[in-house]
Design an enzyme around this catalytic site. Structure first.
Site, PDB file in Angstrom:
ATOM      1  N   PHE A   8       0.844  -1.202   0.000  1.00  0.00           N
ATOM      2  CA  PHE A   8       0.000   0.000   0.000  1.00  0.00           C
ATOM      3  C   PHE A   8       0.874   1.245   0.000  1.00  0.00           C
ATOM      4  O   PHE A   8       0.753   2.131   0.815  1.00  0.00           O
ATOM      5  CB  PHE A   8      -0.958  -0.029   1.204  1.00  0.00           C
ATOM      6  CG  PHE A   8      -2.190   0.801   1.014  1.00  0.00           C
ATOM      7  CD1 PHE A   8      -2.946   0.716  -0.143  1.00  0.00           C
ATOM      8  CD2 PHE A   8      -2.608   1.686   2.000  1.00  0.00           C
ATOM      9  CE1 PHE A   8      -4.081   1.488  -0.334  1.00  0.00           C
ATOM     10  CE2 PHE A   8      -3.748   2.464   1.837  1.00  0.00           C
ATOM     11  CZ  PHE A   8      -4.486   2.360   0.661  1.00  0.00           C
ATOM     12  N   THR A  95       3.910  -4.873  -3.962  1.00  0.00           N
ATOM     13  CA  THR A  95       5.042  -4.685  -3.042  1.00  0.00           C
ATOM     14  C   THR A  95       6.303  -4.398  -3.865  1.00  0.00           C
ATOM     15  O   THR A  95       6.328  -4.582  -5.090  1.00  0.00           O
ATOM     16  CB  THR A  95       5.259  -5.912  -2.117  1.00  0.00           C
ATOM     17  OG1 THR A  95       5.609  -7.048  -2.903  1.00  0.00           O
ATOM     18  CG2 THR A  95       4.022  -6.231  -1.296  1.00  0.00           C
ATOM     19  N   LYS A 124       8.016  -6.184 -10.350  1.00  0.00           N
ATOM     20  CA  LYS A 124       8.789  -6.813 -11.430  1.00  0.00           C
ATOM     21  C   LYS A 124       9.654  -7.975 -10.955  1.00  0.00           C
ATOM     22  O   LYS A 124      10.068  -8.806 -11.746  1.00  0.00           O
ATOM     23  CB  LYS A 124       9.710  -5.761 -12.092  1.00  0.00           C
ATOM     24  CG  LYS A 124       8.962  -4.615 -12.743  1.00  0.00           C
ATOM     25  CD  LYS A 124       9.902  -3.554 -13.262  1.00  0.00           C
ATOM     26  CE  LYS A 124      10.461  -2.676 -12.193  1.00  0.00           C
ATOM     27  NZ  LYS A 124       9.701  -1.581 -11.689  1.00  0.00           N
ATOM     28  N   VAL A 151       6.140  -2.789 -17.371  1.00  0.00           N
ATOM     29  CA  VAL A 151       6.980  -2.147 -18.388  1.00  0.00           C
ATOM     30  C   VAL A 151       6.231  -0.917 -18.899  1.00  0.00           C
ATOM     31  O   VAL A 151       5.112  -1.035 -19.392  1.00  0.00           O
ATOM     32  CB  VAL A 151       7.268  -3.096 -19.578  1.00  0.00           C
ATOM     33  CG1 VAL A 151       8.184  -2.413 -20.589  1.00  0.00           C
ATOM     34  CG2 VAL A 151       7.874  -4.401 -19.099  1.00  0.00           C
ATOM     35  N   GLY A 153       4.957   1.586 -17.139  1.00  0.00           N
ATOM     36  CA  GLY A 153       3.963   2.192 -16.235  1.00  0.00           C
ATOM     37  C   GLY A 153       2.620   2.280 -16.925  1.00  0.00           C
ATOM     38  O   GLY A 153       2.050   1.281 -17.349  1.00  0.00           O
ATOM     39  N   GLU A 208      15.052   5.029  -7.075  1.00  0.00           N
ATOM     40  CA  GLU A 208      14.580   3.963  -6.185  1.00  0.00           C
ATOM     41  C   GLU A 208      15.323   4.055  -4.847  1.00  0.00           C
ATOM     42  O   GLU A 208      16.466   4.529  -4.800  1.00  0.00           O
ATOM     43  CB  GLU A 208      14.895   2.588  -6.796  1.00  0.00           C
ATOM     44  CG  GLU A 208      14.261   2.330  -8.150  1.00  0.00           C
ATOM     45  CD  GLU A 208      12.880   1.710  -8.083  1.00  0.00           C
ATOM     46  OE1 GLU A 208      12.465   1.261  -6.997  1.00  0.00           O
ATOM     47  OE2 GLU A 208      12.208   1.697  -9.120  1.00  0.00           O
ATOM     48  N   ASP A 219      16.719  -2.451 -13.091  1.00  0.00           N
ATOM     49  CA  ASP A 219      15.314  -2.179 -13.398  1.00  0.00           C
ATOM     50  C   ASP A 219      15.061  -2.329 -14.909  1.00  0.00           C
ATOM     51  O   ASP A 219      14.089  -2.976 -15.328  1.00  0.00           O
ATOM     52  CB  ASP A 219      14.960  -0.763 -12.922  1.00  0.00           C
ATOM     53  CG  ASP A 219      13.568  -0.337 -13.319  1.00  0.00           C
ATOM     54  OD1 ASP A 219      12.610  -0.823 -12.702  1.00  0.00           O
ATOM     55  OD2 ASP A 219      13.438   0.461 -14.272  1.00  0.00           O
ATOM     56  N   LYS A 223      12.800  -5.284 -16.962  1.00  0.00           N
ATOM     57  CA  LYS A 223      11.789  -4.981 -17.978  1.00  0.00           C
ATOM     58  C   LYS A 223      12.127  -5.688 -19.296  1.00  0.00           C
ATOM     59  O   LYS A 223      11.234  -6.150 -20.013  1.00  0.00           O
ATOM     60  CB  LYS A 223      11.691  -3.465 -18.172  1.00  0.00           C
ATOM     61  CG  LYS A 223      11.085  -2.783 -16.939  1.00  0.00           C
ATOM     62  CD  LYS A 223      11.294  -1.283 -16.955  1.00  0.00           C
ATOM     63  CE  LYS A 223      10.663  -0.633 -15.724  1.00  0.00           C
ATOM     64  NZ  LYS A 223      11.109   0.744 -15.510  1.00  0.00           N
ATOM     65  N   GLY A 314       5.301   6.409 -11.997  1.00  0.00           N
ATOM     66  CA  GLY A 314       4.342   7.306 -11.355  1.00  0.00           C
ATOM     67  C   GLY A 314       3.180   6.516 -10.786  1.00  0.00           C
ATOM     68  O   GLY A 314       2.751   5.512 -11.368  1.00  0.00           O
TER      69      GLY A 314
HETATM   70  N1  HSE Z   1      12.773   3.343 -11.211  1.00  0.00           N
HETATM   71  C1  HSE Z   1      11.931   3.124 -12.345  1.00  0.00           C
HETATM   72  C2  HSE Z   1      12.237   4.160 -13.409  1.00  0.00           C
HETATM   73  C3  HSE Z   1      10.488   3.200 -11.905  1.00  0.00           C
HETATM   74  O1  HSE Z   1      12.972   5.111 -13.122  1.00  0.00           O
HETATM   75  O2  HSE Z   1      11.822   4.022 -14.543  1.00  0.00           O
HETATM   76  C4  HSE Z   1       9.532   2.491 -12.804  1.00  0.00           C
HETATM   77  O3  HSE Z   1       9.767   1.134 -12.938  1.00  0.00           O
END
Ligand code: HSE
Length: 336
Positions: A8, A95, A124, A151, A153, A208, A219, A223, A314
């Protein structure tokens, strides 16, 4: 539809606000009535099988930082206990991504699938470490598994490749899949050092909590794993990616690229090999987007190269991808 929401944070809260503000229109337009029967965060949980009061849930989180104080009983159920003991149709897993053992998301997803629940994940980690086996588990348990927010957002990159290009044979793709590193590299091209650009990105809340996930390319690699499995039908996981981050990119590299009308970008590509790494690309290439934007170019056998651009992160954007997945599941259930 009875929903258990694991996690959450920003995305989970945005989703609940979206359900609350769009409830009438979701029902009128799509017949969708999401009933959140359980929410779990790192400190506790809130459960009500007749449906939680969404505004009260947001209030509890805002006041005390946890949903545990939603009611006087102060529920301490873990996500797994909730999934085992509370009846629901769908797990929404939000999470944090963890690329070491994918927990707690992995256990949430496998527990839900084994119980016959459909799963939507924006986490992910489990997909990056175990995409092929999670797909098998979903098929075996005859449940739907959706992950369009992992992938791009809110930008429907996976749906575009899988559905809009349906019938085509995608031969390769390349993209900027991490907004944070794109923001840092874009700022470095205006003269900022790596350290100052990183500090600026941190001050804006883009990076992050574990900065290595962005800076070392994990990250973007996660993806790439998801795209390679879903779009190209490969059976790969994170260790199959040849991954380099942006820590070694210098302002000199960026100046050199600029002389050739190019920019340095962190590119994730699938063209025979699966690679994430800094690469010079022409400033005239549609892929060459700046700031926190994501972009991906799919090259297919008959329709050439097509580029899709949008915001890749976002809270509300990612929540909208969950809503998309939820509507897909709703429509699929209605059809069968
Ligand atoms: N840390 C990632 C980015 C967030 O900057 O794209 C979305 O997965």
């Amino acid at each position: 539809m009875r929903i258990i929401l694991c996690g959450f944070g920003v995305v989970g809260q945005s989703l609940v606000k979206l359900f609350d503000s769009r409830s009438e229109d979701l029902y009128a337009k799509y017949g969708l009535k999401p009933r959140v029967v359980g929410v779990f965060d790192s400190k506790g949980s809130a459960v009500d099988s007749s449906g939680l009061d969404l505004q009260k849930l947001i209030e509890a989180k805002k006041k005390s930082g946890t949903v545990k104080n939603y009611s006087d009983t102060k529920n301490s159920m873990s996500g797994i206990e909730m999934l085992k003991h509370v009846e629901a149709d769908i797990l929404i897993e939000t999470t944090a991504s963890n690329y070491k053992d994918a927990e707690p998301g992995m256990s949430h997803i496998t527990t839900a699938m084994k119980k016959g629940m459909h799963v939507i994940s924006v986490n992910k980690g489990p997909l990056a470490l175990a995409f092929p086996s999670l797909m098998e588990l979903a098929v075996y348990n005859q449940v739907m598994f959706k992950f369009s927010g992992t992938v791009g957002g809110g930008t429907p990159i996976l749906d575009y490749a899988k559905n809009s290009l349906s019938g085509e044979r995608i031969t390769s793709f390349a993209g900027i899949l991490n907004g944070t590193t794109n923001y840092i590299l874009s700022n470095m091209s205006t003269g900022l050092s790596f350290d100052s650009a990183l500090k600026d990105a941190q001050s804006k809340g883009y990076v992050e909590a574990d900065e290595s996930l962005d800076l070392d390319g994990l990250d973007a690699a996660a993806k790439l794993v998801i795209l390679a499995n879903w779009v190209m039908g490969m059976k790969v996981t994170l260790p199959d990616i040849d991954c380099t981050g942006i820590r070694k990119v210098t302002t000199d590299d960026i100046k050199k690229a600029d002389k050739n009308n190019c920019s340095v970008k962190l590119i994730a590509s699938c063209d025979g090999k699966l690679v994430v790494g800094p690469k010079e690309i022409s400033n005239d290439d549609p892929l060459c987007v700046n700031g926190t934007l994501n972009a991906i170019a799919f090259t297919s056998e008959h329709s050439g190269t097509q580029t899709i651009i949008g915001r890749g992160a976002g809270g509300i954007e990612t929540a909208s991808s969950i809503l998309r997945d939820l509507l897909d599941i709703r429509q699929e259930i209605a059809r069968t």
